[in-house]
Scaffold this active site. Sequence first.
Site, short mmCIF file in Angstrom:
data_model
loop_
_atom_site.label_atom_id
_atom_site.label_comp_id
_atom_site.label_asym_id
_atom_site.label_seq_id
_atom_site.Cartn_x
_atom_site.Cartn_y
_atom_site.Cartn_z
N HIS A 1 4.13 3.77 12.64
CA HIS A 1 3.00 4.64 12.97
C HIS A 1 3.42 5.75 13.93
CE1 HIS A 1 -0.71 2.29 11.46
NE2 HIS A 1 0.35 1.93 10.76
N HIS B 1 0.84 -1.21 0.00
CA HIS B 1 0.00 0.00 0.00
C HIS B 1 0.87 1.25 0.00
CE1 HIS B 1 0.30 1.06 4.37
NE2 HIS B 1 0.36 -0.24 4.56
N ASP C 1 5.99 1.90 6.90
CA ASP C 1 4.74 1.18 6.68
C ASP C 1 3.92 2.03 5.72
OD1 ASP C 1 2.36 -0.19 6.82
OD2 ASP C 1 1.89 0.40 8.88
N GLU D 1 -4.96 2.05 2.72
CA GLU D 1 -4.91 0.89 3.62
C GLU D 1 -5.04 1.31 5.06
OE1 GLU D 1 -2.85 -2.19 6.19
OE2 GLU D 1 -2.47 -0.04 5.93
N GLU D 2 -4.45 2.44 5.42
CA GLU D 2 -4.39 2.86 6.82
C GLU D 2 -5.74 3.28 7.38
OE1 GLU D 2 -2.00 2.17 8.52
OE2 GLU D 2 -0.14 2.29 7.38
#
Length: 332
Positions: free
Chosen positions: A307, A58, A168, A196-197
Amino acid sequence: MLLEKLCNAVGPSGYEGDVRRIIKEEIKDYVDEIKIDVMGNIIAHKKGKGKKVVVDAHMDEVGFIITGYNEDGTLKFSALGGINAKIIPSKVVLIGEDKIPGVIGLKPIHLQSKDERKKAISYDECCIDIGSNNKNQTKKLVALGEYAIFDTKFSYYGEGMIKGKAFDDRMGCAVLIEILKENYNCDLYGVFNVQEEVGERGAFVSAYNIQPDIGIALEGTICADMPGVPKYLRATEIGKGPAISIMDRTSIFDSDITKDIIKAAEENNILYQKRRAIAGGNDAGAIHTVGNGAKVATVSVPCRYIHSSISSTSLDDYENTVKLMKEYLKTL
């Protein structure tokens, strides 16, 4: 370096344009066809025989969205993806396409009451300070709904280590780009998904349109190999190779595919580890539940501090993930 270019690019959920442009340019000479769907996903097809195989990464990163103005000229904001409020105070951010710099502010600990110091931080207690003097001045500079990202630059440190933002899942994007540079016998779709997140939204659309038989998600995953964390809570560890998942919050991964990936690692002397946690989720959770469904697996690059404003990982783990995925795809 490709990783540096990808990690420094701007791409919070819903605003992945910069990342998309870089990826399209990198893969255009290695695939038979590139499509961009309505959501903004990139579907790169390398035509082959047999089952349809989707390898997914992603493009989006966690960030923030501007939700309002305070009278003193600071901004109200919310998370765009999963960012714990504990890690945001005093972080430097860039707002919108103009990259307006700001600092996330919180009441100084010296002025907090005893009760305030004990309780958890919330987004409502924080603001973004852009150096403005009043609300009207801020309104001229920043519109409601603008995004913000952490102002973090990619760099090297230690021995074979790198640090930066958005590991990520720019790690997965970089791995997938390298995979697409080689040829395989399977009917391969390299899919770079959006959003995606915020709930794997892009993956639902791309998987529905492709209807794959096999889906493999490439991720930058949690790593907690640090003092004070017991061994059983260390989901992955830096320097021990790509992490192969067994289960997470949204998927139970296909045991046959997982065994085949492990076999490819062992036969080619590629270091690997099993992910020892079931927390979190990724695009595989969408891929295996749409249409007729698909068998799925996840292979990840272990990353510390994901994150947050900065992550770190090992170049060896990244390179071994590329090697493992290439060797596995050659078996199909």
